[in-house]
Scaffold this motif. Sequence first.
Motif, PDB file in Angstrom:
ATOM      1  N   THR B   2       0.834  -1.211   0.000  1.00  0.00           N
ATOM      2  CA  THR B   2       0.000   0.000   0.000  1.00  0.00           C
ATOM      3  C   THR B   2       0.864   1.255   0.000  1.00  0.00           C
ATOM      4  OG1 THR B   2      -0.099   0.355   2.368  1.00  0.00           O
ATOM      5  CG2 THR B   2      -1.663  -1.230   1.454  1.00  0.00           C
ATOM      6  N   LEU B   3       0.175   2.352  -0.164  1.00  0.00           N
ATOM      7  CA  LEU B   3       0.836   3.648  -0.172  1.00  0.00           C
ATOM      8  C   LEU B   3       1.651   3.852   1.108  1.00  0.00           C
ATOM      9  CD1 LEU B   3       0.782   5.896  -2.184  1.00  0.00           C
ATOM     10  CD2 LEU B   3      -1.183   6.886  -1.037  1.00  0.00           C
ATOM     11  N   ALA B   4       1.155   3.289   2.203  1.00  0.00           N
ATOM     12  CA  ALA B   4       1.803   3.488   3.489  1.00  0.00           C
ATOM     13  C   ALA B   4       3.154   2.777   3.577  1.00  0.00           C
ATOM     14  CB  ALA B   4       0.884   3.014   4.608  1.00  0.00           C
ATOM     15  N   ASP B   5       3.404   1.847   2.654  1.00  0.00           N
ATOM     16  CA  ASP B   5       4.660   1.103   2.716  1.00  0.00           C
ATOM     17  C   ASP B   5       5.775   1.773   1.936  1.00  0.00           C
ATOM     18  OD1 ASP B   5       3.373  -0.915   4.156  1.00  0.00           O
ATOM     19  OD2 ASP B   5       2.566  -1.740   2.286  1.00  0.00           O
ATOM     20  N   LEU B   6       5.434   2.829   1.194  1.00  0.00           N
ATOM     21  CA  LEU B   6       6.453   3.479   0.372  1.00  0.00           C
ATOM     22  C   LEU B   6       7.305   4.436   1.209  1.00  0.00           C
ATOM     23  CD1 LEU B   6       4.325   4.384  -2.776  1.00  0.00           C
ATOM     24  CD2 LEU B   6       5.805   2.399  -2.441  1.00  0.00           C
ATOM     25  N   THR B   8       9.843   7.987   1.310  1.00  0.00           N
ATOM     26  CA  THR B   8       9.908   9.306   0.682  1.00  0.00           C
ATOM     27  C   THR B   8      10.670   9.222  -0.635  1.00  0.00           C
ATOM     28  OG1 THR B   8      10.050  10.178   2.903  1.00  0.00           O
ATOM     29  CG2 THR B   8      10.484  11.722   1.122  1.00  0.00           C
ATOM     30  N   GLY B   9      10.093   9.822  -1.677  1.00  0.00           N
ATOM     31  CA  GLY B   9      10.762   9.840  -2.969  1.00  0.00           C
ATOM     32  C   GLY B   9      10.345   8.712  -3.895  1.00  0.00           C
ATOM     33  N   GLN B  10       9.733   7.668  -3.359  1.00  0.00           N
ATOM     34  CA  GLN B  10       9.351   6.537  -4.208  1.00  0.00           C
ATOM     35  C   GLN B  10       8.064   6.815  -4.984  1.00  0.00           C
ATOM     36  OE1 GLN B  10       9.410   3.251  -1.377  1.00  0.00           O
ATOM     37  NE2 GLN B  10      11.082   2.348  -2.568  1.00  0.00           N
ATOM     38  N   SER B  11       7.983   6.233  -6.174  1.00  0.00           N
ATOM     39  CA  SER B  11       6.783   6.384  -6.993  1.00  0.00           C
ATOM     40  C   SER B  11       6.087   5.041  -7.145  1.00  0.00           C
ATOM     41  CB  SER B  11       7.140   6.884  -8.390  1.00  0.00           C
ATOM     42  OG  SER B  11       7.650   8.179  -8.295  1.00  0.00           O
ATOM     43  N   ALA B  12       4.793   5.081  -7.402  1.00  0.00           N
ATOM     44  CA  ALA B  12       4.048   3.841  -7.588  1.00  0.00           C
ATOM     45  C   ALA B  12       2.766   4.130  -8.351  1.00  0.00           C
ATOM     46  CB  ALA B  12       3.726   3.212  -6.239  1.00  0.00           C
ATOM     47  N   LYS B  13       2.121   3.045  -8.754  1.00  0.00           N
ATOM     48  CA  LYS B  13       0.877   3.175  -9.509  1.00  0.00           C
ATOM     49  C   LYS B  13      -0.249   2.602  -8.647  1.00  0.00           C
ATOM     50  CE  LYS B  13      -0.838   1.812 -14.033  1.00  0.00           C
ATOM     51  NZ  LYS B  13      -0.422   1.135 -15.258  1.00  0.00           N
ATOM     52  N   ALA B  66      -3.715   6.137   3.915  1.00  0.00           N
ATOM     53  CA  ALA B  66      -2.784   5.645   2.900  1.00  0.00           C
ATOM     54  C   ALA B  66      -2.809   4.119   2.808  1.00  0.00           C
ATOM     55  CB  ALA B  66      -1.375   6.135   3.205  1.00  0.00           C
ATOM     56  N   LYS B  67      -3.113   3.485   3.938  1.00  0.00           N
ATOM     57  CA  LYS B  67      -3.138   2.013   3.953  1.00  0.00           C
ATOM     58  C   LYS B  67      -4.244   1.446   3.078  1.00  0.00           C
ATOM     59  CE  LYS B  67      -1.001   1.100   8.384  1.00  0.00           C
ATOM     60  NZ  LYS B  67      -1.336   1.663   9.680  1.00  0.00           N
ATOM     61  N   GLU B  68      -5.225   2.291   2.773  1.00  0.00           N
ATOM     62  CA  GLU B  68      -6.349   1.794   1.983  1.00  0.00           C
ATOM     63  C   GLU B  68      -6.121   1.922   0.483  1.00  0.00           C
ATOM     64  OE1 GLU B  68     -10.041   2.321   3.700  1.00  0.00           O
ATOM     65  OE2 GLU B  68      -9.318   3.433   5.434  1.00  0.00           O
ATOM     66  N   VAL B  69      -4.960   2.429   0.131  1.00  0.00           N
ATOM     67  CA  VAL B  69      -4.649   2.579  -1.288  1.00  0.00           C
ATOM     68  C   VAL B  69      -3.596   1.537  -1.660  1.00  0.00           C
ATOM     69  CG1 VAL B  69      -3.799   4.146  -3.052  1.00  0.00           C
ATOM     70  CG2 VAL B  69      -5.084   5.040  -1.116  1.00  0.00           C
ATOM     71  N   ALA B  70      -4.020   0.532  -2.427  1.00  0.00           N
ATOM     72  CA  ALA B  70      -3.079  -0.504  -2.842  1.00  0.00           C
ATOM     73  C   ALA B  70      -2.298  -0.019  -4.054  1.00  0.00           C
ATOM     74  CB  ALA B  70      -3.829  -1.784  -3.181  1.00  0.00           C
ATOM     75  N   VAL B  71      -0.995  -0.182  -4.013  1.00  0.00           N
ATOM     76  CA  VAL B  71      -0.166   0.309  -5.111  1.00  0.00           C
ATOM     77  C   VAL B  71       0.805  -0.755  -5.601  1.00  0.00           C
ATOM     78  CG1 VAL B  71      -0.234   2.714  -4.365  1.00  0.00           C
ATOM     79  CG2 VAL B  71       1.568   1.207  -3.527  1.00  0.00           C
ATOM     80  N   GLN B  72       1.422  -0.422  -6.707  1.00  0.00           N
ATOM     81  CA  GLN B  72       2.374  -1.332  -7.324  1.00  0.00           C
ATOM     82  C   GLN B  72       3.568  -0.473  -7.711  1.00  0.00           C
ATOM     83  OE1 GLN B  72       1.042  -2.500 -11.202  1.00  0.00           O
ATOM     84  NE2 GLN B  72       1.443  -4.653 -10.744  1.00  0.00           N
ATOM     85  N   MET B  73       4.765  -0.940  -7.400  1.00  0.00           N
ATOM     86  CA  MET B  73       5.943  -0.135  -7.744  1.00  0.00           C
ATOM     87  C   MET B  73       6.106  -0.039  -9.254  1.00  0.00           C
ATOM     88  SD  MET B  73       7.556   0.850  -5.018  1.00  0.00           S
ATOM     89  CE  MET B  73       9.335   0.816  -4.965  1.00  0.00           C
TER      90      MET B  73
END
Lengths: 698, 74
Positions: B2-6, B8-13, B66-73
Amino acid sequence: MKTLNIALVGQPNVGKSMLLNSISNSRLRVGNFSGVTVEKAEVSFVFHGTQITITDLPGTYSLSDYTLDERVTKDFLEHESYDLILNVVDATNLERNLFLTTQLLELNKKMIIALNMMDEAKKEGVCIDDEQLGIILGVPCVKVSAVTKRGIGKLINRCIDLANFNQELSKLIYSDVLEEELQNITSFLSEKKYKHELDHRTLALKLLQENKKTYKQMHDTPIWVELLPILREALSHLYLHYDTKNIDDIFEDERAAFAKGAVVETVSYHKQKSKDITQRVDALLIHKIFGIPIFLFFMWGLFQLTFEIGSIPMEWIDAFFVALGVAAKSIFGNGELGSIIADGAIAGVGAVVLFLPNIMILFFGIALLETTGYMSRVAFLLDGFFHKFGLHGKSFIPLVTGFGCSVPAYMSARTLKNDKDRLITLFIIGFMSCGAKLPVYVLFAGAFFGTENAGNVLFIIYIMGALIGLGAAKFLKIFIFKGKDEPFVMEMPKYRLPSFKLIWHTVFTKSLMYLKKAGTFILSASLLIWFASNYPKNYELQNAYAQKIELTSEVTQQAMLANELNAALLEQSFLGKVGKFTQPFFAPLGFDWKMSVALETGLAAKEIVVSTLGVLYALGAEVDEANDSLIGEIKKNIPLASAVAFVLFVMIYLPCFAASIVFAKESGSYKYLLYLFVFTTIVAWLVAFAGYNLAKLF
Amino acid sequence: MTLADLNTGQSAKVVTINAQDALKKRFSSFGLRKGALVNIQAVSMTKSTMEVSVGATKLAMRFEEAKEVAVQMV
Ligand SMILES: Nc1nc2c(ncn2[C@@H]2O[C@H](COP(=O)(O)OP(=O)(O)OP(=O)(O)O)[C@@H](O)[C@H]2O)c(=O)[nH]1
Ligand SMILES: [Mg+2]
């Protein structure tokens, strides 16, 4: 004369209010954060023979979810009459802005789009083909900048043209899949020659969007039986295609896709996107470790300035009013007339005007916070801390507004979605000392602490008020407004360097209001206080003293007797009686009756606290020192411990009358106002009591 | 993830948004929806609040959200 009513709509912080200021030279509040405008405001002017009325509305990100302020906009759009929508969009953030535009297009109103912030867009290398965008959306688009005023004339001309000519309203074209289903329903309605106030396409759209009102309307008509299967099939096609059964999601996707498509076709980036200044400034200002200390330093600096710079003109103003008082007495004599002018009007108003420089510096600080974009950063920094006290990070904005004046602060709590969060915030806004309390603080800090320390004392007073407020919030959250935490999602605007004009405009508008209040409301209040402290007359007492004075020949003895008479007369006046009557309540805090009365009259407005003290100490002034300043009188008559308690009490107790009414309105009930009164009075008394006893130890 | 695991500076979709309806709509009106590219701009000291950029928008949100937003690097 022809009239034209325009609704100004757009997402928050895109420059709607500023655009309207530029169009009409009005003075609407402008700030660089979301939720500056929370109530609609109408501005009227005549342009080339047309009476144009533009309604500035609170910004809204979308029409489908709303906080109280966004609700104002939705209600206006749905229920009020207006001729056209002026949709303001931020040219530097087109895609997100067009999302709202797609919703506005469905309202079936004439519309025009102002691509605002073109100056900024140009700097960022963003190029927009406004003609092409106009064709895609089916509404005229005009490039403008509210700051440089470019394109403003053209914008108004296009508005008038648009209002004068009837043309077909634009339709948002959806994806092929959705259009096909729409077409099916529309043609069925047409075949049946179904009559309705809305056209068939709009009706079909509402049916697909599962609009409750439309369903209710059509449910009882004969056509329903045949319509239902068609509708059902259309929906199931859509569900299948989009792989979801949530029709809201489907339309949201459609809108997003449309906005994206429009941007791809019309926006190009000319230079390499310049380095993001906002990001670099943020690296420092919201730094993990330094962020909060930097903020505290700014605040501390502001209060230093408030005192250091503010006290320079203050001395002149003080001298001016003292001289004015003396002059008034020499012109009008020492009798009633001289007294009402010198001790009533001049002492009362002077005591308030005295603090104008301090107030201006405070407003300057708040204006900087509001217009640079730093406000949202501090909300970000403090959210974690606030959260522990049961507050929402967004509460920071109304709370900071509260340092200026509680009235707009109460209204700005509308941006909080959750009712309990909003109520807690409303209850503690008063703990953030408003501008009108500043005079009391400056007066006492100046009287008891040297110039070197007074600024620090001010800083401590404000911080202490805020901390007690946070404690109160925690108490309310635990015991009264229990509830789940509301999600915190907030836009962080770009940093913007405010123009001198914008800052000046903000400070000037507020200062003018302060002076106006001093010249009207405070003046009448001071006269009232003068009367209440001079009547009823007591001739017996006067005669008795007159005889005593005649009998003694010694000058000092005479002066002493005259002073005694003054004090005795004051004590048996209406105000004196009220003061004496309520003094027992305040006695444990070390207040004399004059201070008690000042607190009571201060319920009308906090400025009156100082003007009451001004009048009472001017009247009670010892005859041989008639031209002593208020600060001097305070120092002479009030012990330190009582002063500390007094400042603490003022810091916490009920805000002024006007603010109390707004509080009742915003909280939705006078019951809450009563609670607020009881709550703040108890807290104020206890804190002042503690402060009094602590200060006595030193 | 999730977004919460990223960091600072990292991007994801963004892959999916699991938030309840009101929050989901709010996210969506900010441009935070499936397929959007996000970048973490800053994280507060106590790891309670973060700043995220989506398109031209910068958002502040709590880690809970942020934890509710699932992302992919990416
Ligand atoms: N560079 C630039 N800045 C602008 C322009 N128009 C507005 N601003 C700035 O954008 C910010 C927001 O302006 P407002 O007029 O308060 O925005 P609003 O749309 O009324 O916002 P809400 O009332 O919160 O909905 C302020 O800091 C303005 O100075 C413009 O054309 N160019
Ligand atoms: Mg506005």
